[in-house]
Write a protein that holds these residues in place. Sequence first.
Motif, PDB file in Angstrom:
ATOM      1  N   UNK A 169       0.850  -1.193   0.000  1.00  0.00           N
ATOM      2  CA  UNK A 169       0.000   0.000   0.000  1.00  0.00           C
ATOM      3  C   UNK A 169       0.885   1.242   0.000  1.00  0.00           C
ATOM      4  N   UNK A 170       0.353   2.337  -0.499  1.00  0.00           N
ATOM      5  CA  UNK A 170       1.042   3.615  -0.380  1.00  0.00           C
ATOM      6  C   UNK A 170       0.013   4.735  -0.463  1.00  0.00           C
ATOM      7  N   UNK A 171       0.403   5.889   0.057  1.00  0.00           N
ATOM      8  CA  UNK A 171      -0.424   7.094  -0.097  1.00  0.00           C
ATOM      9  C   UNK A 171       0.492   8.298  -0.173  1.00  0.00           C
ATOM     10  N   UNK A 172      -0.048   9.403  -0.652  1.00  0.00           N
ATOM     11  CA  UNK A 172       0.710  10.647  -0.724  1.00  0.00           C
ATOM     12  C   UNK A 172       1.020  11.119   0.694  1.00  0.00           C
ATOM     13  N   UNK A 173       2.216  11.651   0.879  1.00  0.00           N
ATOM     14  CA  UNK A 173       2.636  12.088   2.211  1.00  0.00           C
ATOM     15  C   UNK A 173       1.802  13.251   2.725  1.00  0.00           C
ATOM     16  N   UNK A 174       1.132  13.975   1.847  1.00  0.00           N
ATOM     17  CA  UNK A 174       0.336  15.131   2.266  1.00  0.00           C
ATOM     18  C   UNK A 174      -0.970  14.747   2.958  1.00  0.00           C
ATOM     19  N   UNK A 175      -1.338  13.460   2.907  1.00  0.00           N
ATOM     20  CA  UNK A 175      -2.575  13.017   3.550  1.00  0.00           C
ATOM     21  C   UNK A 175      -2.254  12.042   4.672  1.00  0.00           C
ATOM     22  N   UNK A 176      -3.194  11.884   5.590  1.00  0.00           N
ATOM     23  CA  UNK A 176      -3.025  10.959   6.722  1.00  0.00           C
ATOM     24  C   UNK A 176      -4.269  10.087   6.842  1.00  0.00           C
ATOM     25  N   UNK A 177      -4.304   8.952   6.114  1.00  0.00           N
ATOM     26  CA  UNK A 177      -5.510   8.126   6.137  1.00  0.00           C
ATOM     27  C   UNK A 177      -5.723   7.355   7.438  1.00  0.00           C
ATOM     28  N   UNK A 178      -4.748   7.351   8.339  1.00  0.00           N
ATOM     29  CA  UNK A 178      -4.904   6.645   9.602  1.00  0.00           C
ATOM     30  C   UNK A 178      -4.932   5.139   9.466  1.00  0.00           C
ATOM     31  N   UNK A 179      -4.180   4.597   8.530  1.00  0.00           N
ATOM     32  CA  UNK A 179      -4.142   3.156   8.319  1.00  0.00           C
ATOM     33  C   UNK A 179      -3.449   2.459   9.486  1.00  0.00           C
ATOM     34  N   UNK A 180      -3.954   1.327   9.888  1.00  0.00           N
ATOM     35  CA  UNK A 180      -3.330   0.511  10.920  1.00  0.00           C
ATOM     36  C   UNK A 180      -2.452  -0.544  10.249  1.00  0.00           C
TER      37      UNK A 180
END
Length: 202
Positions: free
Chosen positions: A177-188
């Motif tokens: 998985x990955x996401x843009x550093x500008x967001x915080x999806x709160x993934x566990x």
Amino acid sequence: MSYSLRMSGAFSTVLALSFMLIGAEGSGAVAQDRTPQIAAQALAAEPEITAPDTAEAPLGADTALDRDTLAELVAAQPVAELPRELECLAGAIYFEAKSETLEGQLAVGRVIVNRARSGRFPASYCGVVFQHAQFSFVRGNAMPVVSRTSRGWKTAAAVARIAHEGTWQSAAEGALYFHAARVSPGWNLTRVARVDSHIFYR
């Protein structure tokens, strides 16, 4: 003609046809320039290319052709049409990371490869990319049109080959998985690395 001779002739014919079919496999790539969109439905009929077993292509092994840098390995990749599955992989790299470094592009590509090999996601690159609600660049089960002559596409295509073959170690190896550093999806999830503007997890 005896029964055994007739059966021998029939077997030879079947064997010859089998070799012809095997030789034709994998030749169905279609350039984007001739097809305005890559539709998920059309891709389903293509032969699947799955991630290589790491026992056959260990990361960082001599398969990197003794290149000193990732840039050299990218430059050494053949300039040729990609099979459709690698087109899906290259498309994900292009749309998710074309403005990133080569390391960032490779990290994104390896996520697609890891997912296809994991048993937890579809078992093909196109299946992973077109899985519902996974990648925001996918619209209506298709990718946007890409110029196949652009430098960005050629780089993404080269990185896709490297990611598929496992010929260079990614800084985020093992990530799913990955996401843009500008967001915080709160993934566990377990954080693996930050590469450029993406954060990677497994």
